[in-house]
Design a protein around this motif. Structure first.
Motif, short mmCIF file in Angstrom:
data_model
loop_
_atom_site.label_atom_id
_atom_site.label_comp_id
_atom_site.label_asym_id
_atom_site.label_seq_id
_atom_site.Cartn_x
_atom_site.Cartn_y
_atom_site.Cartn_z
N UNK A 4 1.22 -4.14 0.61
CA UNK A 4 1.05 -5.50 0.85
C UNK A 4 2.30 -6.12 1.44
N UNK A 5 2.06 -7.28 2.17
CA UNK A 5 3.40 -7.79 2.78
C UNK A 5 2.91 -9.63 2.58
N UNK A 18 -0.86 -13.38 2.93
CA UNK A 18 -0.49 -11.85 2.59
C UNK A 18 -1.30 -11.03 3.56
N UNK A 19 -0.77 -9.77 3.95
CA UNK A 19 -1.35 -8.97 4.79
C UNK A 19 -1.08 -7.57 4.01
N UNK A 20 -2.25 -6.51 4.27
CA UNK A 20 -1.91 -5.17 4.19
C UNK A 20 -1.23 -4.43 5.52
N UNK A 21 -0.56 -3.39 5.02
CA UNK A 21 0.06 -2.62 6.10
C UNK A 21 -0.63 -2.40 7.60
N UNK A 35 5.55 -6.52 -0.50
CA UNK A 35 5.13 -6.92 -1.90
C UNK A 35 5.11 -5.42 -2.80
N UNK A 36 4.98 -4.54 -1.96
CA UNK A 36 4.56 -3.19 -2.66
C UNK A 36 3.22 -2.67 -2.70
N UNK A 37 2.76 -1.76 -3.59
CA UNK A 37 1.30 -1.20 -3.30
C UNK A 37 0.46 -2.11 -4.63
N UNK A 38 -0.36 -2.33 -4.37
CA UNK A 38 -1.27 -3.04 -5.33
C UNK A 38 -2.75 -2.54 -5.21
#
Length: 70
Positions: A4-5, A18-21, A35-38
């Motif tokens: 996530x970003x 907030x967005x996914x890759x 934001x790292x992996x969630x």
């Protein structure tokens, strides 16, 4: 889990998206922070809120320090 970003630029209401890759609306590299992996979006948003709040506090402290040194 997905990566996530958070968008560096706030929307007009002050929120940061907030967005996914793999999101088609993912901001450019210069306009996002990892934001790292969630496990899910809710956890990623919680992490984004922590980081944005921390950033805001640092900016306020710097502004106070600059004013005090003037």
């Amino acid at each position: 889990m997905k990566n996530y970003y958070v968008n560096n630029q706030a929307q007009s209401n002050g929120d940061h998206e907030v967005h996914t890759a793999d999101c088609r609306y993912l901001p450019s590299l210069l306009n996002r922070k990892a934001l790292g992996q969630h496990e899910n979006c809710k956890l990623a948003v919680t992490e984004a809120k922590k980081r944005i709040q921390s950033q805001t506090v640092v900016k306020r402290v710097l502004m106070i320090a600059i004013k005090a040194s003037s």
